[in-house]
Write an enzyme that holds these catalytic residues in place. Structure first.
Site, PDB file in Angstrom:
ATOM      1  N   THR A  65      34.588  50.568  49.708  1.00 49.14           N
ATOM      2  CA  THR A  65      34.962  49.710  50.829  1.00 49.14           C
ATOM      3  C   THR A  65      35.180  50.549  52.081  1.00 49.14           C
ATOM      4  O   THR A  65      35.888  51.543  52.032  1.00 49.14           O
ATOM      5  CB  THR A  65      36.234  48.920  50.475  1.00 49.14           C
ATOM      6  OG1 THR A  65      35.899  47.967  49.477  1.00 49.14           O
ATOM      7  CG2 THR A  65      36.790  48.192  51.680  1.00 49.14           C
ATOM      8  N   HIS A 123      31.815  42.655  40.223  1.00 47.19           N
ATOM      9  CA  HIS A 123      33.064  43.418  40.295  1.00 47.19           C
ATOM     10  C   HIS A 123      34.072  42.797  39.319  1.00 47.19           C
ATOM     11  O   HIS A 123      34.688  41.794  39.613  1.00 47.19           O
ATOM     12  CB  HIS A 123      33.614  43.388  41.714  1.00 47.19           C
ATOM     13  CG  HIS A 123      34.656  44.454  41.970  1.00 47.19           C
ATOM     14  ND1 HIS A 123      35.350  45.094  40.959  1.00 47.19           N
ATOM     15  CD2 HIS A 123      35.101  44.989  43.135  1.00 47.19           C
ATOM     16  CE1 HIS A 123      36.182  45.972  41.465  1.00 47.19           C
ATOM     17  NE2 HIS A 123      36.058  45.933  42.793  1.00 47.19           N
ATOM     18  N   ASN A 179      39.473  46.745  38.835  1.00 48.31           N
ATOM     19  CA  ASN A 179      40.461  47.084  39.857  1.00 48.31           C
ATOM     20  C   ASN A 179      41.410  45.967  40.258  1.00 48.31           C
ATOM     21  O   ASN A 179      41.860  45.908  41.397  1.00 48.31           O
ATOM     22  CB  ASN A 179      39.749  47.636  41.094  1.00 48.31           C
ATOM     23  CG  ASN A 179      39.140  48.995  40.813  1.00 48.31           C
ATOM     24  OD1 ASN A 179      39.514  49.663  39.858  1.00 48.31           O
ATOM     25  ND2 ASN A 179      38.175  49.386  41.620  1.00 48.31           N
ATOM     26  N   TYR A 229      41.008  42.747  40.615  1.00 53.21           N
ATOM     27  CA  TYR A 229      40.533  41.602  41.388  1.00 53.21           C
ATOM     28  C   TYR A 229      40.344  40.410  40.468  1.00 53.21           C
ATOM     29  O   TYR A 229      40.710  40.478  39.291  1.00 53.21           O
ATOM     30  CB  TYR A 229      39.264  41.996  42.169  1.00 53.21           C
ATOM     31  CG  TYR A 229      39.587  43.057  43.187  1.00 53.21           C
ATOM     32  CD1 TYR A 229      39.107  44.346  43.064  1.00 53.21           C
ATOM     33  CD2 TYR A 229      40.443  42.778  44.258  1.00 53.21           C
ATOM     34  CE1 TYR A 229      39.439  45.332  43.980  1.00 53.21           C
ATOM     35  CE2 TYR A 229      40.789  43.759  45.173  1.00 53.21           C
ATOM     36  CZ  TYR A 229      40.281  45.021  45.035  1.00 53.21           C
ATOM     37  OH  TYR A 229      40.638  46.010  45.936  1.00 53.21           O
ATOM     38  N   ASN A 243      46.025  47.772  42.196  1.00 56.09           N
ATOM     39  CA  ASN A 243      46.429  46.412  42.597  1.00 56.09           C
ATOM     40  C   ASN A 243      47.366  45.756  41.598  1.00 56.09           C
ATOM     41  O   ASN A 243      47.306  44.534  41.367  1.00 56.09           O
ATOM     42  CB  ASN A 243      45.186  45.551  42.850  1.00 56.09           C
ATOM     43  CG  ASN A 243      44.389  46.075  44.035  1.00 56.09           C
ATOM     44  OD1 ASN A 243      44.955  46.273  45.126  1.00 56.09           O
ATOM     45  ND2 ASN A 243      43.107  46.345  43.836  1.00 56.09           N
TER      46      ASN A 243
HETATM   47  C1  LIG Z   1      36.847  47.141  46.503  1.00 56.90           C
HETATM   48  C2  LIG Z   1      37.787  48.015  46.277  1.00 56.90           C
HETATM   49  C3  LIG Z   1      38.060  48.436  44.876  1.00 56.90           C
HETATM   50  O1  LIG Z   1      37.254  48.135  43.989  1.00 56.90           O
HETATM   51  O2  LIG Z   1      39.115  49.101  44.670  1.00 56.90           O
HETATM   52  C4  LIG Z   1      38.600  48.634  47.376  1.00 56.90           C
HETATM   53  C5  LIG Z   1      39.143  47.803  48.344  1.00 56.90           C
HETATM   54  C6  LIG Z   1      39.889  48.373  49.380  1.00 56.90           C
HETATM   55  C7  LIG Z   1      40.084  49.734  49.445  1.00 56.90           C
HETATM   56  C8  LIG Z   1      39.539  50.549  48.442  1.00 56.90           C
HETATM   57  C9  LIG Z   1      38.798  49.992  47.401  1.00 56.90           C
END
Ligand SMILES: C=C(C(=O)O)c1ccccc1
Length: 370
Positions: free
Chosen positions: A25, A180, A183, A185, A240
């Site tokens: 990103t 994806h 991480n 999400y 996260n």
């Molecule tokens: C898409 C990201 C991920 O997969 O961690 C991401 C998003 C924001 C900053 C860093 C990485």
């Protein structure tokens, strides 16, 4: 003996070498539209066996950070067309990462200033990146409390992933997509019991918690062919604020379910994303995870990521631990990473201050060897 520099057929993706550029990103797509400098950025790195774009939102609801690109508007697709054309003109291969952030978002980024969505109303102790449109200044802010998705909303999310995959290949010219699933999400939130407290068909038992990821993966594979689809997973990352109480049985079950889908590749983040390869208190047997996939008939390439340097990457492929290795930050500062690894040449250091947001500096101005 197979080396990092040998070609590979990953499903329908015929790749010149086994080095991938990991999704990164960069927050340089105002209004979610990739700009001309993004075409330059990816074209500079086209010697990678496979370029995986930064996370690209499948809808406005799936947007979680300022100035990340999308795949749901004509201007966004036109912007991506310039990127894929520039990469293909240099003989590169590129897939885009289909992204829905789920709860890792802020109401200021959500349509109608709504709460972000998630499997359950469990707030992530995490931050997202907002840019003030008036000043252009960006800052990391706490994510908001999400609302739980109603079960009736899930089929539309599945269809939206499939539509984004078709857009990516048929309209934007990508060679394929990576889903994806990592991480912390949306899809990872549904997988893991730290975020998924549902008691319906999408929560509770392991088969129920993997259901949404499998429905999305099947729908995307049906839309563009499994041989053009990769899936990114992160069994034990704490990114996260995500966590599962028993990741080994969870991911080995998932692996067995993914095997029949004839995917191009499985992309595995080993350890903590961008951090230690071992997560204290969260042991994980990656060889057993891969064996569960292979033993169930899974033939997709096995791509590994996180903390790989040249020696470890060479060893991973030579030993059969992996078929491909994805490099993240090293690709930010070394457009010609493949050549540098081939020659064992020094690598440029990256400038963390220009990772997120901004323009050409720290994006398309890193030097190549010659
Ligand atoms: C898409 C990201 C991920 O997969 O961690 C991401 C998003 C924001 C900053 C860093 C990485």
């Amino acid at each position: 003996m197979t080396t990092l520099f040998d070609p590979i057929h990953a499903g329908d993706l015929h790749l010149a070498n086994r080095i991938a550029m990991a999704p990164l990103t960069r927050n340089r797509s105002p209004q979610a539209v990739p700009r001309a400098i993004t075409a330059t950025y990816y074209a500079q790195r086209a010697s990678a066996g496979l370029l995986i774009t930064e996370g690209t939102a499948i809808t406005a609801q799936g947007q979680g950070y300022s100035d990340v690109p999308g795949l749901y508007g004509s201007e966004q697709l036109d912007g991506w067309k310039k990127v894929t054309r520039a990469v293909h003109e240099r003989g590169g291969k590129i897939v885009t990462q289909l992204w829905h952030v789920g709860r890792v978002s802020h109401s200021l980024l959500q349509p109608g200033r709504a709460a972000p969505v998630a499997p359950s109303a469990v707030q992530a102790h995490a931050k997202t990146y907002l840019v003030d449109p008036a000043t252009g200044q960006g800052e990391f802010v706490h994510t908001c409390m999400p609302r739980a998705l109603a079960v009736e909303e899930l089929p539309d999310i599945v269809h939206t992933y499939a539509a984004a995959a078709r857009n990516a290949v048929q309209s934007a010219g990508f060679d394929g997509v990576e889903i994806h699933g990592a991480n912390g999400y949306l899809l990872d939130q549904f997988l893991k019991d730290g975020a998924n407290r549902r008691s319906d068909d999408y929560g509770g038992s392991i088969p129920r918690r993997v259901r949404l990821m499998l429905e999305v993966t099947r729908a995307v594979a049906d839309a563009i062919g499994g041989g053009r689809v990769g899936l990114r997973l992160s069994p034990v990352t704490p990114a996260n604020d995500i966590h599962d109480s028993h990741p080994q049985p969870l991911f080995e079950h998932l692996a067995r379910q993914l095997a029949p889908l004839s995917l191009a590749y499985i992309h595995v983040i080993e350890g903590a994303t961008g951090g230690p390869r071992e997560v204290e208190g969260s042991p994980f047997d990656y060889a057993a995870f891969k064996a569960a996939y292979r033993d169930a008939g899974g033939r997709g390439a096995w791509m590994v990521n996180n903390g790989y340097g040249r020696d470890l990457a060479l060893q991973a492929v030579a030993s059969g631990h992996a078929d491909m290795v994805a490099f993240g930050r090293a690709y930010i500062s070394n457009p010609d990473l493949v050549e540098r690894l081939r020659r064992n040449a020094p690598l440029n250091d990256w400038d963390r201050s220009t990772f997120y947001g901004g323009g050409e500096q720290g994006y398309i101005d890193y030097p190549t060897l010659d």
